[in-house]
Design a protein around this motif. Structure first.
Motif, PDB file in Angstrom:
ATOM      1  N   LEU A 157       5.025   8.986   4.579  1.00 60.32           N
ATOM      2  CA  LEU A 157       4.192   7.915   4.051  1.00 60.32           C
ATOM      3  C   LEU A 157       4.082   8.151   2.552  1.00 60.32           C
ATOM      4  CD1 LEU A 157       1.327   7.956   6.727  1.00 60.32           C
ATOM      5  CD2 LEU A 157       3.536   6.785   6.810  1.00 60.32           C
ATOM      6  N   LEU A 158       4.733   7.308   1.775  1.00 62.10           N
ATOM      7  CA  LEU A 158       4.803   7.496   0.334  1.00 62.10           C
ATOM      8  C   LEU A 158       3.731   6.651  -0.334  1.00 62.10           C
ATOM      9  CD1 LEU A 158       8.681   7.466  -0.122  1.00 62.10           C
ATOM     10  CD2 LEU A 158       7.157   9.358   0.485  1.00 62.10           C
ATOM     11  N   ALA A 159       2.700   7.342  -0.822  1.00 62.92           N
ATOM     12  CA  ALA A 159       1.541   6.638  -1.361  1.00 62.92           C
ATOM     13  C   ALA A 159       0.711   7.608  -2.189  1.00 62.92           C
ATOM     14  CB  ALA A 159       0.690   6.068  -0.226  1.00 62.92           C
ATOM     15  N   ASP A 160      -0.196   7.056  -2.981  1.00 57.87           N
ATOM     16  CA  ASP A 160      -1.181   7.867  -3.686  1.00 57.87           C
ATOM     17  C   ASP A 160      -2.242   8.288  -2.679  1.00 57.87           C
ATOM     18  OD1 ASP A 160      -3.140   9.024  -5.207  1.00 57.87           O
ATOM     19  OD2 ASP A 160      -3.551   7.241  -6.436  1.00 57.87           O
ATOM     20  N   TYR A 161      -2.131   9.512  -2.174  1.00 58.72           N
ATOM     21  CA  TYR A 161      -3.019   9.931  -1.084  1.00 58.72           C
ATOM     22  C   TYR A 161      -4.441  10.246  -1.547  1.00 58.72           C
ATOM     23  CZ  TYR A 161      -1.332  14.613  -2.518  1.00 58.72           C
ATOM     24  OH  TYR A 161      -0.971  15.735  -3.219  1.00 58.72           O
ATOM     25  N   VAL A 167      -5.798   3.037   0.132  1.00 62.83           N
ATOM     26  CA  VAL A 167      -4.384   3.011   0.480  1.00 62.83           C
ATOM     27  C   VAL A 167      -4.111   3.911   1.675  1.00 62.83           C
ATOM     28  CG1 VAL A 167      -2.069   3.622  -0.322  1.00 62.83           C
ATOM     29  CG2 VAL A 167      -3.662   2.458  -1.865  1.00 62.83           C
ATOM     30  N   LEU A 168      -4.641   5.133   1.612  1.00 64.86           N
ATOM     31  CA  LEU A 168      -4.320   6.135   2.628  1.00 64.86           C
ATOM     32  C   LEU A 168      -4.913   5.797   3.988  1.00 64.86           C
ATOM     33  CD1 LEU A 168      -3.046   8.914   3.252  1.00 64.86           C
ATOM     34  CD2 LEU A 168      -5.257   9.930   2.641  1.00 64.86           C
ATOM     35  N   PRO A 217      -5.692   2.970   5.803  1.00 60.94           N
ATOM     36  CA  PRO A 217      -4.933   2.086   6.700  1.00 60.94           C
ATOM     37  C   PRO A 217      -3.572   2.662   7.097  1.00 60.94           C
ATOM     38  CG  PRO A 217      -5.885   0.841   4.872  1.00 60.94           C
ATOM     39  CD  PRO A 217      -6.084   2.287   4.551  1.00 60.94           C
ATOM     40  N   LEU A 218      -2.878   3.320   6.163  1.00 61.37           N
ATOM     41  CA  LEU A 218      -1.573   3.891   6.497  1.00 61.37           C
ATOM     42  C   LEU A 218      -1.688   4.945   7.589  1.00 61.37           C
ATOM     43  CD1 LEU A 218       0.197   4.377   3.034  1.00 61.37           C
ATOM     44  CD2 LEU A 218       0.894   2.839   4.875  1.00 61.37           C
ATOM     45  N   VAL A 219      -2.633   5.853   7.408  1.00 63.00           N
ATOM     46  CA  VAL A 219      -2.781   6.955   8.358  1.00 63.00           C
ATOM     47  C   VAL A 219      -3.274   6.449   9.709  1.00 63.00           C
ATOM     48  CG1 VAL A 219      -4.138   9.023   8.845  1.00 63.00           C
ATOM     49  CG2 VAL A 219      -3.032   8.752   6.625  1.00 63.00           C
ATOM     50  N   THR A 220      -4.204   5.510   9.696  1.00 67.94           N
ATOM     51  CA  THR A 220      -4.714   4.962  10.952  1.00 67.94           C
ATOM     52  C   THR A 220      -3.596   4.303  11.754  1.00 67.94           C
ATOM     53  OG1 THR A 220      -6.894   4.610   9.957  1.00 67.94           O
ATOM     54  CG2 THR A 220      -6.391   3.389  11.965  1.00 67.94           C
ATOM     55  N   THR A 244       0.805  -1.214   0.000  1.00 71.39           N
ATOM     56  CA  THR A 244       0.000   0.000   0.000  1.00 71.39           C
ATOM     57  C   THR A 244       0.833   1.258   0.000  1.00 71.39           C
ATOM     58  OG1 THR A 244      -0.076  -0.164   2.407  1.00 71.39           O
ATOM     59  CG2 THR A 244      -1.949  -1.038   1.180  1.00 71.39           C
ATOM     60  N   GLY A 245       2.128   1.155   0.119  1.00 70.41           N
ATOM     61  CA  GLY A 245       2.935   2.370   0.118  1.00 70.41           C
ATOM     62  C   GLY A 245       4.238   2.126   0.861  1.00 70.41           C
ATOM     63  N   THR A 246       5.008   3.165   1.004  1.00 70.06           N
ATOM     64  CA  THR A 246       6.292   3.089   1.678  1.00 70.06           C
ATOM     65  C   THR A 246       6.299   4.032   2.855  1.00 70.06           C
ATOM     66  OG1 THR A 246       7.405   2.572  -0.389  1.00 70.06           O
ATOM     67  CG2 THR A 246       8.783   3.353   1.401  1.00 70.06           C
ATOM     68  N   THR A 247       6.807   3.555   3.973  1.00 66.83           N
ATOM     69  CA  THR A 247       6.953   4.406   5.152  1.00 66.83           C
ATOM     70  C   THR A 247       8.426   4.597   5.440  1.00 66.83           C
ATOM     71  OG1 THR A 247       4.916   3.555   6.086  1.00 66.83           O
ATOM     72  CG2 THR A 247       6.416   4.671   7.594  1.00 66.83           C
TER      73      THR A 247
END
Length: 440
Positions: A77-81, A86-87, A89-92, A12-15
């Motif tokens: 957090l490197l992702a298509d915001y 995608v965003l 779950p990453l932000v949570t 889902t992205g890169t942290t």
């Protein structure tokens, strides 16, 4: 105290995170109360948040992440915001680690993600419903259709819808994409004889990826609006728990393509007309449900009074933030993060101007850039705030169809608006971007 760096890659992205181990509980609590989540934006947004004593977690598209970001952020957090699947779950997950005090953005594509995050995490901010109304031009017009100053509007469903709208509301009228920006795809329908050409243009633009921001502004639905005749202004404002504080009224000049050619402040308006423009903006923000942060509200002063064109829950583009800072001494970019995170107080009232400020944009004929002349001399002139030339020798210039097709701008200050505008026009005229036709 030492630090460690971790890189974790997910589907889902890169942290990327930089964190200090072995903090005391009190330090961790203090950090959590001073951490702001910034969606997109430029490096300067992060730097100003850091200058306020905030820790920053920044969400960026991977291709827009810069080394300068890495030096300033607590985590990236490197992702298509713009993709909530995608965003979200990453932000949570990141909120469990960093405990965001607020979330904010200065970018148009970031306003809906900020609304979703505010709703999901219970952070101070505007709701996603508000953000969507201010992003979706059709939804905004429908939502405001009950107002006595409502602008007639309707969706373009087919070729016949254009004809029906012209018969009901007269000519000319405006056609524009529902979700685009920067005046891209906006057309004035002068009369029935133009309908076939406008319908062909709409058909050609739907699904188009042939513009620089296609990832952010997909062109699909189109909206028709009655044409509003009269000078155009924008109101730059900050809102604090539903109290809207105007910072500036900006006057605008536009080209025949609706692309803006310049901005200036304070706007040269009579007190009565300025009050009318400010009232229109504030009532529109109330009706759209905006409660927090910046807004850029575009208004036309017609013969029937002020009419809302659009409003956006982010600062104005075109470096309007820099003009506001120069003219009024208010750094909107700092307030965007500072208010969201609760480290800057609400402004009590409208600031008094301490100068005037203006910008004039540079354009060039389509073709390949063969030379750029005059910009070095202009940079050294008194009153110059900045000179941006966004092209270089060898670049290709597109036809002027949107704001991103301009090739630069000159920002200046002056003792009054007349002087600032005159200086901006004079200095912009000294810069030449010379092109040759492609293939020559």
């Amino acid at each position: 105290m030492g630090t460690h760096t971790t890189h974790t890659t997910h589907t889902t992205g890169t942290t990327h995170s930089t964190d200090a181990p072995h903090r005391t509980d009190s330090t961790a609590r203090a950090d959590r109360s001073r951490t702001v989540l910034i969606i997109g934006g430029r490096v300067e947004t992060v730097r100003k948040a850091r200058d306020l004593g905030l820790r920053v977690v920044n969400v960026q598209r991977p291709e827009e992440y810069r080394p300068e970001h890495a030096e300033l952020v607590e985590a990236a957090l490197l992702a298509d915001y713009t993709d909530w699947s995608v965003l979200g779950p990453l932000v949570t997950a990141a909120h469990q680690v960093y405990g965001f005090a607020g979330v904010t953005t200065i970018t148009e594509p970031g306003v809906e993600p900020v609304g979703l995050i505010s709703d999901a995490l219970g952070l101070r901010g505007n709701s996603h419903r508000c953000a969507r109304l201010m992003r979706d031009k059709e939804a905004m017009r429908l939502h405001l259709s009950w107002r006595p100053d409502a602008v007639a509007a309707g969706p373009v469903t087919d070729r016949e819808a254009l004809s029906d709208f012209g018969e009901r509301h007269g000519y000319p009228f405006i056609v524009k994409p529902v979700d685009a920006a920067a005046s891209f795809g906006v057309r004035k329908v002068e009369g029935p004889e133009a309908l076939d050409a406008v319908w062909r243009a709409i058909t050609d633009l739907r699904g188009s990826t042939d513009h620089p921001f296609a990832n952010y502004f997909p062109v699909d639905r189109f909206l028709m609006e009655e044409y509003l005749d009269g000078p155009e202004f924008s109101v730059e404002s900050m809102s604090f728990d539903g109290r809207h504080v105007p910072l500036a009224v900006t006057e605008k000049t536009t080209l025949g393509t609706f692309v803006e050619s310049g901005h200036a402040m304070p706007a040269r308006l009579s007190p009565a007309d300025e009050d009318a423009v400010l009232r229109c903006a504030a009532e529109s923000l109330d009706a759209l449900g905006l409660r927090h942060g910046p807004a850029h509200t575009e208004v036309k002063l017609t013969g029937r009074g002020p009419r809302l064109i659009e409003s956006h829950s982010r600062p104005g583009g075109d470096r309007i933030m820099d003009l506001v800072d120069a003219a009024y001494g208010v750094d909107i970019e700092s307030y965007v993060s500072g208010w969201a995170a609760g480290v800057l107080p609400a402004l009590e009232g409208r600031p008094e101007p301490r100068a005037a400020a203006a910008t004039r944009f540079l354009t060039a004929e389509p073709g390949r850039v063969s030379a750029v002349e005059g910009d070095a001399d202009v940079r050294g002139q008194d009153g110059v705030l900045g000179v941006d030339v966004t092209v270089a020798v060898g670049d290709t210039i597109r036809p002027l169809e949107a704001s991103w097709d301009r090739v630069g701008q000159v920002l200046v200050t002056g003792p009054d608006t007349d002087a600032a505008v005159a200086l901006g026009e004079q200095l912009a005229g000294k810069i030449s971007v010379i092109t040759t036709p492609d293939g020559s």
